[in-house]
Design a protein around this motif. Structure first.
Motif, PDB file in Angstrom:
ATOM      1  N   ILE A 113       0.850  -1.188   0.000  1.00  0.00           N
ATOM      2  CA  ILE A 113       0.000   0.000   0.000  1.00  0.00           C
ATOM      3  C   ILE A 113       0.887   1.240   0.000  1.00  0.00           C
ATOM      4  N   ASN A 114       0.723   2.067  -1.032  1.00  0.00           N
ATOM      5  CA  ASN A 114       1.448   3.334  -1.123  1.00  0.00           C
ATOM      6  C   ASN A 114       0.708   4.255  -2.083  1.00  0.00           C
ATOM      7  N   SER A 115       1.201   5.460  -2.201  1.00  0.00           N
ATOM      8  CA  SER A 115       0.508   6.443  -3.038  1.00  0.00           C
ATOM      9  C   SER A 115       0.723   6.218  -4.531  1.00  0.00           C
ATOM     10  N   ALA A 116       1.622   5.311  -4.906  1.00  0.00           N
ATOM     11  CA  ALA A 116       1.889   5.047  -6.323  1.00  0.00           C
ATOM     12  C   ALA A 116       1.005   3.919  -6.879  1.00  0.00           C
ATOM     13  N   MET A 117       0.063   3.434  -6.079  1.00  0.00           N
ATOM     14  CA  MET A 117      -0.816   2.352  -6.534  1.00  0.00           C
ATOM     15  C   MET A 117      -1.731   2.855  -7.645  1.00  0.00           C
TER      16      MET A 117
ATOM     17  N   THR B 101      -7.487   2.060  -9.323  1.00  0.00           N
ATOM     18  CA  THR B 101      -8.497   1.045  -9.004  1.00  0.00           C
ATOM     19  C   THR B 101      -8.259   0.438  -7.625  1.00  0.00           C
ATOM     20  N   LEU B 102      -7.002   0.258  -7.246  1.00  0.00           N
ATOM     21  CA  LEU B 102      -6.698  -0.235  -5.902  1.00  0.00           C
ATOM     22  C   LEU B 102      -7.020   0.811  -4.852  1.00  0.00           C
ATOM     23  N   MET B 103      -6.763   2.073  -5.162  1.00  0.00           N
ATOM     24  CA  MET B 103      -7.081   3.151  -4.226  1.00  0.00           C
ATOM     25  C   MET B 103      -8.592   3.232  -3.984  1.00  0.00           C
TER      26      MET B 103
END
Length: 94
Positions: free
Chosen positions: A27-31, A34-36
């Protein structure tokens, strides 16, 4: 019993993803977007599964004043579960 089976299946799936696929470590901000979108719906589903199960158990024990709360939890749970499904399909194809 069917709802209880769904609850157990979803918790086992989450346990599998966290334990064997390192889902939380990614989990990170570069996902991908759609995952977010998927993660909040999935977490909401798990939380409302627990709330619904606990409220349903108390209703089964005779606390009939909780019937309205259980109906509200069920509506939120169904909405969250449907969007969890749709976003998981989106994660697979986008």
């Amino acid at each position: 019993m069917l709802m209880f089976g769904c609850l157990i299946a979803d918790y086992v799936l989450v346990f599998y993803l966290v334990a064997f696929r390192d889902a939380l470590g990614e989990i990170n901000s570069a996902m991908h977007w759609t995952l977010m979108l998927h993660i909040p719906f999935a977490l909401t589903t798990l939380i409302f599964y627990a709330l619904t199960a606990y409220t349903g158990y108390r209703l089964w024990k005779g606390e009939h004043k909780l019937r309205f709360r259980l109906r509200l939890y069920d509506r939120i749970l169904i909405f969250a579960r449907i969007f969890t499904f749709f976003t998981s399909v989106m994660v697979q194809f986008f």
